[in-house]
Scaffold this motif. Structure first.
Motif, PDB file in Angstrom:
ATOM      1  N   TYR A  21       0.853  -1.190   0.000  1.00  0.00           N
ATOM      2  CA  TYR A  21       0.000   0.000   0.000  1.00  0.00           C
ATOM      3  C   TYR A  21       0.884   1.234   0.000  1.00  0.00           C
ATOM      4  O   TYR A  21       2.087   1.141   0.221  1.00  0.00           O
ATOM      5  CB  TYR A  21      -0.953   0.007   1.212  1.00  0.00           C
ATOM      6  CG  TYR A  21      -2.025  -1.039   1.093  1.00  0.00           C
ATOM      7  CD1 TYR A  21      -3.176  -0.797   0.349  1.00  0.00           C
ATOM      8  CD2 TYR A  21      -1.874  -2.275   1.693  1.00  0.00           C
ATOM      9  CE1 TYR A  21      -4.157  -1.763   0.219  1.00  0.00           C
ATOM     10  CE2 TYR A  21      -2.851  -3.248   1.564  1.00  0.00           C
ATOM     11  CZ  TYR A  21      -3.992  -2.984   0.825  1.00  0.00           C
ATOM     12  OH  TYR A  21      -4.953  -3.945   0.688  1.00  0.00           O
ATOM     13  N   ILE A  80      -5.777  -1.311   6.221  1.00  0.00           N
ATOM     14  CA  ILE A  80      -5.804  -0.386   5.080  1.00  0.00           C
ATOM     15  C   ILE A  80      -6.801  -0.863   4.040  1.00  0.00           C
ATOM     16  O   ILE A  80      -7.572  -0.075   3.487  1.00  0.00           O
ATOM     17  CB  ILE A  80      -4.392  -0.220   4.484  1.00  0.00           C
ATOM     18  CG1 ILE A  80      -3.466   0.462   5.510  1.00  0.00           C
ATOM     19  CG2 ILE A  80      -4.439   0.585   3.189  1.00  0.00           C
ATOM     20  CD1 ILE A  80      -1.991   0.387   5.138  1.00  0.00           C
ATOM     21  N   ARG A  81      -6.821  -2.167   3.778  1.00  0.00           N
ATOM     22  CA  ARG A  81      -7.765  -2.720   2.812  1.00  0.00           C
ATOM     23  C   ARG A  81      -9.209  -2.435   3.257  1.00  0.00           C
ATOM     24  O   ARG A  81     -10.042  -2.004   2.469  1.00  0.00           O
ATOM     25  CB  ARG A  81      -7.545  -4.220   2.647  1.00  0.00           C
ATOM     26  CG  ARG A  81      -8.439  -4.861   1.612  1.00  0.00           C
ATOM     27  CD  ARG A  81      -8.147  -6.352   1.404  1.00  0.00           C
ATOM     28  NE  ARG A  81      -8.190  -7.097   2.649  1.00  0.00           N
ATOM     29  CZ  ARG A  81      -7.128  -7.696   3.208  1.00  0.00           C
ATOM     30  NH1 ARG A  81      -5.947  -7.631   2.629  1.00  0.00           N
ATOM     31  NH2 ARG A  81      -7.239  -8.362   4.327  1.00  0.00           N
ATOM     32  N   THR A  85       5.257   0.006  -0.011  1.00  0.00           N
ATOM     33  CA  THR A  85       5.992   0.814   0.965  1.00  0.00           C
ATOM     34  C   THR A  85       6.922  -0.095   1.746  1.00  0.00           C
ATOM     35  O   THR A  85       6.510  -1.169   2.206  1.00  0.00           O
ATOM     36  CB  THR A  85       5.015   1.504   1.940  1.00  0.00           C
ATOM     37  OG1 THR A  85       4.180   2.377   1.190  1.00  0.00           O
ATOM     38  CG2 THR A  85       5.756   2.296   2.996  1.00  0.00           C
ATOM     39  N   ALA A  88      -0.106   6.214   8.388  1.00  0.00           N
ATOM     40  CA  ALA A  88      -1.315   6.519   9.165  1.00  0.00           C
ATOM     41  C   ALA A  88      -1.733   5.333  10.024  1.00  0.00           C
ATOM     42  O   ALA A  88      -2.108   5.509  11.192  1.00  0.00           O
ATOM     43  CB  ALA A  88      -2.446   6.926   8.230  1.00  0.00           C
ATOM     44  N   PHE A  89      -1.660   4.128   9.482  1.00  0.00           N
ATOM     45  CA  PHE A  89      -2.020   2.948  10.261  1.00  0.00           C
ATOM     46  C   PHE A  89      -1.052   2.741  11.425  1.00  0.00           C
ATOM     47  O   PHE A  89      -1.468   2.492  12.551  1.00  0.00           O
ATOM     48  CB  PHE A  89      -2.041   1.686   9.387  1.00  0.00           C
ATOM     49  CG  PHE A  89      -2.390   0.449  10.171  1.00  0.00           C
ATOM     50  CD1 PHE A  89      -3.710   0.094  10.350  1.00  0.00           C
ATOM     51  CD2 PHE A  89      -1.405  -0.331  10.757  1.00  0.00           C
ATOM     52  CE1 PHE A  89      -4.042  -1.024  11.100  1.00  0.00           C
ATOM     53  CE2 PHE A  89      -1.720  -1.443  11.505  1.00  0.00           C
ATOM     54  CZ  PHE A  89      -3.054  -1.794  11.682  1.00  0.00           C
ATOM     55  N   ASP A 112       4.171  11.196   7.423  1.00  0.00           N
ATOM     56  CA  ASP A 112       4.297  10.289   6.275  1.00  0.00           C
ATOM     57  C   ASP A 112       5.719   9.792   6.024  1.00  0.00           C
ATOM     58  O   ASP A 112       6.017   9.295   4.938  1.00  0.00           O
ATOM     59  CB  ASP A 112       3.758  10.936   4.987  1.00  0.00           C
ATOM     60  CG  ASP A 112       2.270  11.227   5.066  1.00  0.00           C
ATOM     61  OD1 ASP A 112       1.571  10.561   5.851  1.00  0.00           O
ATOM     62  OD2 ASP A 112       1.817  12.128   4.346  1.00  0.00           O
ATOM     63  N   GLN A 138       1.593   6.896   2.700  1.00  0.00           N
ATOM     64  CA  GLN A 138       0.716   7.646   3.601  1.00  0.00           C
ATOM     65  C   GLN A 138      -0.219   6.728   4.358  1.00  0.00           C
ATOM     66  O   GLN A 138      -0.456   6.926   5.553  1.00  0.00           O
ATOM     67  CB  GLN A 138      -0.090   8.677   2.807  1.00  0.00           C
ATOM     68  CG  GLN A 138       0.782   9.760   2.218  1.00  0.00           C
ATOM     69  CD  GLN A 138       0.031  10.626   1.223  1.00  0.00           C
ATOM     70  OE1 GLN A 138      -0.881  10.166   0.557  1.00  0.00           O
ATOM     71  NE2 GLN A 138       0.436  11.890   1.128  1.00  0.00           N
ATOM     72  N   ASP A 139      -0.754   5.705   3.688  1.00  0.00           N
ATOM     73  CA  ASP A 139      -1.646   4.755   4.351  1.00  0.00           C
ATOM     74  C   ASP A 139      -0.920   3.934   5.406  1.00  0.00           C
ATOM     75  O   ASP A 139      -1.436   3.700   6.501  1.00  0.00           O
ATOM     76  CB  ASP A 139      -2.289   3.817   3.320  1.00  0.00           C
ATOM     77  CG  ASP A 139      -3.236   4.533   2.384  1.00  0.00           C
ATOM     78  OD1 ASP A 139      -3.857   5.527   2.809  1.00  0.00           O
ATOM     79  OD2 ASP A 139      -3.351   4.098   1.222  1.00  0.00           O
ATOM     80  N   GLU A 186      -2.059  -4.412   6.388  1.00  0.00           N
ATOM     81  CA  GLU A 186      -2.683  -4.772   5.118  1.00  0.00           C
ATOM     82  C   GLU A 186      -4.193  -4.905   5.277  1.00  0.00           C
ATOM     83  O   GLU A 186      -4.965  -4.379   4.478  1.00  0.00           O
ATOM     84  CB  GLU A 186      -2.091  -6.076   4.580  1.00  0.00           C
ATOM     85  CG  GLU A 186      -0.667  -5.934   4.100  1.00  0.00           C
ATOM     86  CD  GLU A 186      -0.017  -7.257   3.747  1.00  0.00           C
ATOM     87  OE1 GLU A 186      -0.563  -8.339   4.123  1.00  0.00           O
ATOM     88  OE2 GLU A 186       1.041  -7.241   3.101  1.00  0.00           O
ATOM     89  N   ALA A 201     -10.225  -0.048   5.247  1.00  0.00           N
ATOM     90  CA  ALA A 201     -10.479   1.392   5.233  1.00  0.00           C
ATOM     91  C   ALA A 201     -10.726   1.917   3.809  1.00  0.00           C
ATOM     92  O   ALA A 201     -11.526   2.832   3.613  1.00  0.00           O
ATOM     93  CB  ALA A 201      -9.318   2.147   5.855  1.00  0.00           C
ATOM     94  N   THR A 202     -10.049   1.320   2.832  1.00  0.00           N
ATOM     95  CA  THR A 202     -10.195   1.798   1.455  1.00  0.00           C
ATOM     96  C   THR A 202     -11.333   1.114   0.708  1.00  0.00           C
ATOM     97  O   THR A 202     -11.821   1.647  -0.272  1.00  0.00           O
ATOM     98  CB  THR A 202      -8.885   1.613   0.653  1.00  0.00           C
ATOM     99  OG1 THR A 202      -8.515   0.231   0.672  1.00  0.00           O
ATOM    100  CG2 THR A 202      -7.766   2.463   1.231  1.00  0.00           C
TER     101      THR A 202
END
Length: 126
Positions: A14, A119-120, A75, A21-22, A48, A17-18, A116, A122-123
């Motif tokens: 990912y 983020i998954r 990342t 943030a996590f 970030d 930034q993601d 993972e 959240a998106t």
């Protein structure tokens, strides 16, 4: 024996930034399996890019310096952990170094998996 330093790197598929943030979200980090009861203190945050987190227990102080780098479509999260045993733990530090390394590898793997998933979710909310 002094402190033990362990450097680890993991790729998270990912954006930087993601991942950042996590990783600095205290609520998200508290949900990482095996780390539910760990109280982290975040400092030296560079938005970030990097942060430092500390955790102190009865037997040790752990300071982790974390940096996120963009790599193609992923990342790279690099963590340098400095483990400073306290009290009687200092006497056994040399014998526990291998266990510390395994523990840190397992912790980073759990963090990657949780990031993972988090983020998954959240998106792509259901």
């Amino acid at each position: 024996m002094g402190s033990i330093t362990i450097e680890s790197t993991v790729l998270v598929p990912y954006g930087r930034q993601d991942v950042y943030a996590f990783c600095v979200d205290e609520d998200a980090r508290a949900a990482v399996p095996g780390q539910e009861a760990v109280s982290l203190h975040f400092r030296d945050q560079v938005q970030d890019r990097s942060w430092t987190e500390t955790h102190e227990s009865r037997t040790e102080i752990i300071t982790r310096s974390c940096v996120v780098y963009p790599v193609a479509d992923s990342t790279r999260l690099t963590v340098t952990a400095e483990i400073s045993p306290k009290g009687l733990g200092r006497l056994l530090a040399a014998t526990k170094e291998g266990a510390y390394r395994k523990q840190e590898a397992a912790r980073l793997a759990a963090l990657k998996k949780a990031a993972e998933r988090g983020i998954r979710n959240a998106t792509n909310p259901r």
